[in-house]
Design an enzyme around this catalytic site. Structure first.
Site, PDB file in Angstrom:
ATOM      1  N   HIS A 131     -18.474 -11.641  17.186  1.00 47.86           N
ATOM      2  CA  HIS A 131     -17.614  -9.699  16.889  1.00 47.86           C
ATOM      3  C   HIS A 131     -16.779 -10.484  18.342  1.00 47.86           C
ATOM      4  O   HIS A 131     -17.186 -10.715  19.305  1.00 47.86           O
ATOM      5  CB  HIS A 131     -18.344  -8.418  16.792  1.00 47.86           C
ATOM      6  CG  HIS A 131     -17.471  -7.909  16.674  1.00 47.86           C
ATOM      7  ND1 HIS A 131     -16.141  -6.775  17.610  1.00 47.86           N
ATOM      8  CD2 HIS A 131     -16.553  -7.171  15.494  1.00 47.86           C
ATOM      9  CE1 HIS A 131     -15.759  -6.033  16.833  1.00 47.86           C
ATOM     10  NE2 HIS A 131     -15.886  -5.875  15.917  1.00 47.86           N
ATOM     11  N   ASP A 148     -19.604  -6.942   8.307  1.00 47.61           N
ATOM     12  CA  ASP A 148     -19.469  -7.538   6.955  1.00 47.61           C
ATOM     13  C   ASP A 148     -20.078  -8.581   6.287  1.00 47.61           C
ATOM     14  O   ASP A 148     -19.835  -8.854   5.002  1.00 47.61           O
ATOM     15  CB  ASP A 148     -17.847  -8.713   7.373  1.00 47.61           C
ATOM     16  CG  ASP A 148     -17.224  -7.312   8.123  1.00 47.61           C
ATOM     17  OD1 ASP A 148     -16.496  -6.527   7.734  1.00 47.61           O
ATOM     18  OD2 ASP A 148     -16.523  -8.180   9.474  1.00 47.61           O
TER      19      ASP A 148
END
Length: 435
Positions: free
Chosen positions: A312, A370
Site C-alpha cells: 500500500h 483489496d
C-alpha cells in the site's frame, strides 16, 4: 496547529536564506508551511504525485502507515467495524462524534426515507448500453442528480450541503442496484424503509418479483463491514479529486461524480477487481500448486506479472482493514458452506507464502483490504464489474465530509497546482511555406 518551530532554507545560488514555519498536528509528521515560499523566493517546490505534500488541514481520518493504524475521528477502525453499523460511521464522519440514541434514530430515519430516486432517472439509465461498465453508469447517474435536486446545489449554503449529503448517502445504494439490474435485464427493485442500510441494498440487488427475498444477517453484516472499511481513507486520489473539484464552487453532486470517475482507475478503486482477476489467472494455471511459479514471475524484474492485493502507498505494515476483511471472509465462507471454494483456498495459500517469503517481508508487502474484499463480494454474489461501484457507494460519505471540511476552512482556496516547465522556449509562428 503550532508554529513555534521554524525551518531555515538556504540556497546555493546566492539567494538569501529564509525561515519557514513548522506546523505540528495532533498526530503524524510535522509539516513545513511553504505558502509564502514563492512570494519570498520566486521558487516552487517539486513533488510529483504530492507524496510529500500536505494539501489540507483535516480532522476526519488519520493513518499511521508504520503501525498499521486507521482512525475515523479518533476511533480505531477495528472498534467501529465490530461495534457500529455503517450509518453510525456515516454520522461520525459527517459530524465528528458517534450519535447518541436520539441522534441515531433521527439520522437513520432521514437516510432511510431518502432512498428512493426520481422516476425519470430510469429513463436516463435506459440511455446506456446494457453492457456499459457500472462505473460509467454510476458516474453519469451521480452527476445527473444535480438536474433533479436543484434545491441543494449551493456549495456555500451549509443547510443545502446537509440536504445533499443525506440524499447522496441514501440514494447511492439505489443507483448502484439500478445499474446492476439494468445490466442483467431485471426489473428495478424499490427500497424498503423497514430494512437496514446494507440489508436494503442487498434486497435491491438480488430480489425479483418471482419470490420473496430473505435477508441473511451474516451476509448483510459482511456488506455493512465492507461499507465501513471503505468509508474514508485520508487524502487519496479520489478524495483529493473531490476537494479539487469542489474548490471551484461546483455543486456537491458534480464533485461526487468526479470522485466516482477518479475511483474507477485500476490503481485505485479497481484494485480488488484486479486482485480477483489475478487469483483466477493463477487458478487457470493450476491453482495452489502453481503459486511458487507465479511468485517467481513476480520477483522477476523482466516480467510483467504483478502481485495484486499486497502492499500500500501508505501502510508499511498489515493493513488493519485487511485483518477485518479476512475475518469477514471466513464468516461468509462458513455461512454459505464454501469451505472447499478453490479461490478462497488459493488466496489463503498465497497469503501464507507471501508473508513468509523474505522478498515480500523485506519490502513490507502485506495484504491490503483489496486482497479479501473481492473474495467476499464474489461469495455474496456481487459481479466483479460492480466491485468498484460498491467502493464508490461506501466512500461517498467520506467524500462529502472532506468537501464540507474544505468549504468550512477559512484558509481554503481554489486548487491551483504549479509546474516545472520543460517545454519549448518562446518562438514565433512562421508562414506555412517556411515550416
Amino acid at each position: 496547529m503550532s508554529s513555534q518551530n521554524k525551518a531555515t532554507v538556504s540556497f546555493s545560488d546566492g539567494s538569501p536564506a529564509i525561515d519557514l514555519p513548522i506546523l505540528g498536528g495532533s498526530s503524524g509528521p510535522d509539516v513545513i508551511d511553504i505558502r509564502k515560499l514563492y512570494a519570498l523566493t520566486g521558487k516552487f517546490t517539486y513533488d510529483p504525485g504530492f507524496l510529500s505534500t500536505a494539501s489540507c488541514n483535516s480532522t476526519i481520518t488519520y493513518i499511521d502507515g508504520d503501525k498499521g493504524e486507521l482512525l475515523y475521528r479518533g476511533y480505531p477502525i477495528e472498534q467501529l467495524a465490530t461495534k457500529c453499523d455503517f450509518l453510525d460511521v456515516c454520522y461520525l464522519i459527517l459530524n465528528g462524534d458517534l450519535p447518541d440514541a436520539t441522534q441515531k434514530t433521527d439520522f437513520d430515519h432521514r437516510v432511510t426515507h431518502h432512498t428512493m430516486v426520481h422516476e425519470q432517472l430510469q429513463f436516463f439509465l435506459r440511455g446506456f448500453r446494457r453492457d456499459a461498465h457500472p462505473m460509467a453508469v454510476l458516474t453519469g447517474l451521480a452527476g445527473a442528480l444535480s438536474a433533479f435536486y436543484p434545491d441543494s446545489m449551493n456549495l456555500n449554503d451549509a443547510h443545502q450541503r446537509e440536504i445533499s449529503a443525506i440524499r447522496l448517502i441514501a440514494k447511492m445504494p439505489t443507483l448502484v442496484a439500478m445499474a446492476y439490474k439494468y445490466s442483467v435485464g431485471e426489473p428495478f427493485v424499490y427500497p424498503r424503509n423497514d430494512l437496514s442500510y446494507a440489508g436494503n441494498f442487498m434486497r435491491m440487488m438480488f430480489a425479483t418479483p418471482c419470490e420473496d427475498y430473505k435477508v441473511n444477517d451474516v451476509l448483510v453484516r459482511a456488506m455493512d463491514r465492507i461499507f465501513i472499511l471503505h468509508a474514508d481513507h485520508e487524502q487519496n486520489a479520489s478524495t483529493s479529486t473531490v476537494r479539487l473539484c469542489a474548490s471551484s464552487g461546483t455543486n456537491p453532486f458534480a464533485a461526487i461524480a468526479a470522485g466516482v470517475a477518479c475511483l474507477w482507475g485500476p490503481a485505485h478503486g479497481g484494485a480488488n477487481e484486479a486482485c480477483l482477476t489475478m487469483l483466477n489467472d493463477i487458478q487457470q494455471m493450476g491453482g495452489v500448486e502453481k503459486i511458487g511459479e507465479f511468485i517467481t514471475k513476480v520477483k522477476d524484474k523482466n516480467s510483467s506479472v504483478r502481485l495484486m492485493g499486497f502492499g500500500h502507498r501508505v501502510y508499511k505494515n498489515y493493513d488493519p482493514r485487511a485483518k477485518l476483511m479476512r475475518e469477514t471472509c471466513h464468516e461468509v465462507q462458513n455461512e454459505l458452506g464454501l469451505h472447499d471454494d478453490p479461490l478462497f483456498k488459493l488466496a489463503m495459500a498465497l497469503e501464507k507464502i507471501a508473508l513468509e517469503d523474505e522478498y515480500f517481508v523485506s519490502r513490507k508487502l502485506y495484504p491490503n483490504v483489496d486482497f479479501y474484499s473481492g473474495i467476499v463480494q464474489r461469495a455474496i454474489g456481487i459481479p466483479v464489474p460492480l466491485f468498484t461501484a460498491i467502493f464508490a457507494l461506501a466512500r461517498t460519505v467520506g467524500w462529502i465530509a472532506q468537501l464540507n471540511e474544505m468549504i468550512s476552512d477559512p484558509e481554503y482556496k481554489i486548487g491551483r497546482p504549479r509546474q516545472l516547465y520543460n517545454g519549448a522556449m518562446r518562438r514565433d509562428v512562421q508562414p506555412i511555406q517556411q515550416r
